[in-house]
Design an enzyme around this catalytic site. Structure first.
Site, mmCIF file in Angstrom:
data_model
loop_
_atom_site.group_PDB
_atom_site.id
_atom_site.type_symbol
_atom_site.label_atom_id
_atom_site.label_comp_id
_atom_site.label_asym_id
_atom_site.label_seq_id
_atom_site.Cartn_x
_atom_site.Cartn_y
_atom_site.Cartn_z
ATOM 1 C CG ASP A 19 -2.270 0.681 0.911
ATOM 2 O OD1 ASP A 19 -2.286 1.605 0.064
ATOM 3 O OD2 ASP A 19 -3.289 0.312 1.510
ATOM 4 C CE1 TYR A 20 1.588 8.085 -1.189
ATOM 5 C CE2 TYR A 20 0.180 7.503 -3.037
ATOM 6 C CZ TYR A 20 1.062 8.377 -2.442
ATOM 7 O OH TYR A 20 1.401 9.534 -3.081
#
Length: 717
Positions: free
Chosen positions: A262-263
């Site tokens: 994820d980011y």
């Protein structure tokens, strides 16, 4: 992975430098939109240096083609890029948010809307979406419930299969298909106190029975990528969780695709407290099986040092790079980096068709929660209508969270939708108050319109960014001064129909006690106004059902139907039983609740055969009759309960669903078939276990006890 390595990928692997291999693991933002913290940086310089393998947040045929040209023509090895984006519930045509669409209980619809989203996204150069989101969600305080399929693992698994098939089509190499990403593995929806990014506390049994099945279903459906959650599991962040990512997902499930962080999640292993610095974080994530570092630069900065120190091996880097290159191979990017056939697909020419489907999806997603006195439908246009509230003409809010490349100006809010349907009626419009904050000066004018009207449509709810990521709400009720507006309008005594827009159940029990009708309109997308008009006027009889239990009070949260029995189950006359002193145990509306404009009767529930052996199949059938005045669609839910087992089982488990479209006084049989595998459960070792004894089956419109018919079968092992 190496067993299916193509000759081309093998040649590239031999030709690549260490830095180029690490570069393939690096995903940067193109900066067209912002979907996380930090600056996008100079992705073009990184591209020319061979230190980026994929981009997110860049779309548009011309822009993507030029960047891809540079990757193919101006880098040493000419390796094409993957272009990713959050295509969650539509790209240009915006469909209802996933929680709303889950209310349709319709896998064919879910697949169809994902297919359209893929067509539109591919036409603008995208090759990967960060969807579907498969986090089972039972806490409306958590804003990302809006992106989920609701509280049930079986339903979410069906949602997973449909969305993966819709996005990826029959052939991932097709220029009109995009790679799907199943996220967020796993139990992100169980964040403590419903607070985004917080720790997760779930039992291993809940993990195996509730939170993992949708992801395993996505893998079985051929999903191209998986994204681990930001959160932890048993105090180990998922981004570094060897036992889940490497041992279970890769080895047990046989997943050979790409795992994308994820980011900035790899960098966040440092504040999680399991890595001292970015080098250690990069090593932990890579060894756990994370192939792509999304916007963290952790691999670019940390892996060379980790390799030098021996914290990772060249084999770890090679395996990750091979998987990234194989995804590009499977997408056909080496042979067709520009996906020229997608250029010829004119999604604008199909705008009307796509919007017609968006309208159908939206009306199928509207849940009729209450309808006192059968005020709905309003089949004859009223002489004068008051449309009140901050959501009545809120064009931007119809987009909902994670709205792709949808444009505000393309959204149809409620006011113009109703004006089109009731073009001969006088419609008085006043927002009354803003969604949150502001003053109450507009309430007086709104009340004045209500007093002059024959009927009131009161449009209340959330602003779209009050749901979704980073949108947890400790009090998921009506924000701002909307309650004051509602109470003042309801006090006029005029018939009031409430349209409730949100990305979660809003806890407003007082509203249901006074309003004549309440519709959960969620965030419905491009055709919201027309879809609502179809339902209010009776052009469409509501058919949607709640995919989540709707709490009566936030003190009940989390509340869900598939709870386990207690040694002291709730007994009204027994103080020493599992109950509240000040609230009922039951939610305000149960899982599966949803009214119609007609009346359906369920009878003659049969299970055949009555005795089962391992490997056999059982057929469940129920007769459904439309006893009401109009045609309508009914969804029958099939549950089971194993009353005596070696492991305590839930009081109900959803195992199937079926639909019937019925004219007035028409009867149809709804039937499903289950195998004994469907009756098994994870045993003490979490392997599937089928035990002898009685299995109870139930059929009905919802999980409410009094709605269900019961039958039994005896399992012989």
């Amino acid at each position: 992975m190496s067993a299916r390595l193509t000759d081309r990928v093998a040649r590239l692997m031999r030709a690549m430098t260490i830095d180029e291999k690490i570069g393939q693991l690096n995903m940067l933002s193109g900066g067209l939109v912002v979907t996380g913290p930090g600056e996008p940086g100079d992705y073009m310089a990184a591209l020319k240096a061979g230190s980026v393998g994929s981009l997110l947040n860049l779309f548009g045929r011309g822009q993507v083609r030029e960047v891809q040209r540079i990757a193919v023509e101006e880098t040493r090895l000419g390796i094409p890029l993957i272009f990713g984006y959050d295509v969650i519930h539509g790209h240009r045509t915006i469909f209802p948010i996933p929680l709303a669409e889950a209310s349709a209980f319709d896998p064919a619809l879910w697949e169809r809307t994902a297919r359209i989203a893929a067509l539109e996204a591919a036409a603008e150069g995208l090759t990967l979406t960060f969807a579907p989101m498969l986090d089972v969600s039972r806490d409306p305080r958590w804003g990302r419930m809006a992106e989920s399929g609701g509280e049930d693992p079986w339903l979410t698994a069906r949602f997973a299969i449909a969305k993966v098939k819709g996005f990826q089509g029959d052939d991932l190499k097709s220029p009109l298909s995009i790679a799907a990403t199943a996220k967020h593995l796993a139990a992100y929806g169980a964040s403590v106190a419903g607070r985004d990014y917080a720790q997760v506390e779930v039992s291993e049994r809940s993990l195996h029975e509730v939170y993992l099945p949708p992801f395993e279903a996505a893998v079985a459906a051929g999903v191209a990528a998986i994204m681990p959650a930001f959160t932890d599991m048993d105090n180990i962040p998922l981004t570094a969780h060897v036992a889940i990512l490497r041992d279970m997902v890769r080895r047990q499930w046989g997943f050979e695709g790409v795992i994308i962080s994820d980011y900035t999640a790899i960098n966040e292993l440092v504040p999680h407290g399991v890595a001292a610095d970015v080098t250690e974080a990069a090593a932990l994530a890579l060894k756990a099986g994370v192939d792509i570092d999304l916007m963290g630069l952790a691999y670019v900065e940390g892996l060379p040092k980790a390799l030098q120190s021996g914290a990772v091996s060249m084999e770890h880097i090679d395996q990750a790079a091979q998987r990234v290159l194989m995804l590009k191979e499977e997408l056909g990017l080496f042979d067709d980096p520009y996906r020229d056939a997608a250029v010829k697909f004119d999604h604008k020419a199909r705008r009307v068709e796509h919007r017609d489907i968006a309208r159908d999806a939206a009306r199928r997603s509207i849940v009729l929660l209450s309808n006192r006195g059968n005020i709905l439908p309003v089949t004859q246009p009223p002489r004068r209508v008051a449309m009140l509230g901050p959501l009545a003409n809120a064009q931007a809010e119809m987009l909902g969270p994670w709205s792709g490349a949808g444009l505000i100006e393309d959204m149809v809010p409620f006011l113009p939708g109703m004006r089109a349907a009731w073009h001969e009626s006088e419609i008085l419009y006043a927002p009354g108050v803003s969604i949150e904050g502001g003053d109450t000066k507009g309430i007086e004018a709104a009340v004045g319109f209500a007093e002059r009207a024959d009927i009131v449509l009161l449009c209340l709810g959330e602003e779209r960014y009050m749901s979704g990521e980073a949108a947890s709400r400790a009090r998921p009720d009506l924000p701002g001064h909307q309650e004051a507006l509602a109470r003042a309008v309801l006090a006029t005594g005029k018939p009031v129909i409430v349209l409730l827009s949100s990305g979660r159940p809003l806890i407003v029990p007082w509203l249901f006690e006074v309003a004549q009708a309440v519709l959960a309109t969620w965030f419905l997308g491009s055709e919201a106004g027309h879809a609502v008009a179809d339902v209010i006027t009776g052009q469409w009889s509501p058919s949607a059902k709640l995919p989540v239990s709707w709490p009566a009070d936030r003190g009940q949260v989390p509340v869900f139907y598939a709870h386990r029995p207690s040694g002291r189950p709730m007994a009204p006359a027994n103080r020493y039983s599992s109950k509240y002193l000040d609230l009922p145990n039951e939610p305000l509306f149960p899982f599966g609740h949803g009214l119609s404009y007609t009346r359906f009767t369920h009878r003659d529930f049969n299970v055949s055969p009555s005795e089962l052996r391992a490997g056999a199949k059982v057929t469940l059938s129920v007769s459904v009759r439309n006893d009401g005045p109009v045609a309508g669609e009914e969804t029958v839910l099939f549950f089971l309960r194993d009353p005596v087992a070696s492991v305590s089982r839930p009081v109900l488990e959803l195992k199937g669903m079926g639909k019937a479209w019925l004219e007035p006084r028409q009867t149809k049989t709804v039937e499903i078939t289950l195998s004994t595998d469907d009756l098994a459960f994870p045993g003490t070792d979490y392997a599937p276990r089928l035990e002898p004894g009685v299995i109870e089956f139930f059929a009905g419109p919802s999980a409410r006890d009094e709605d269900l018919l019961k039958a039994e079968v005896h399992v012989v092992v």
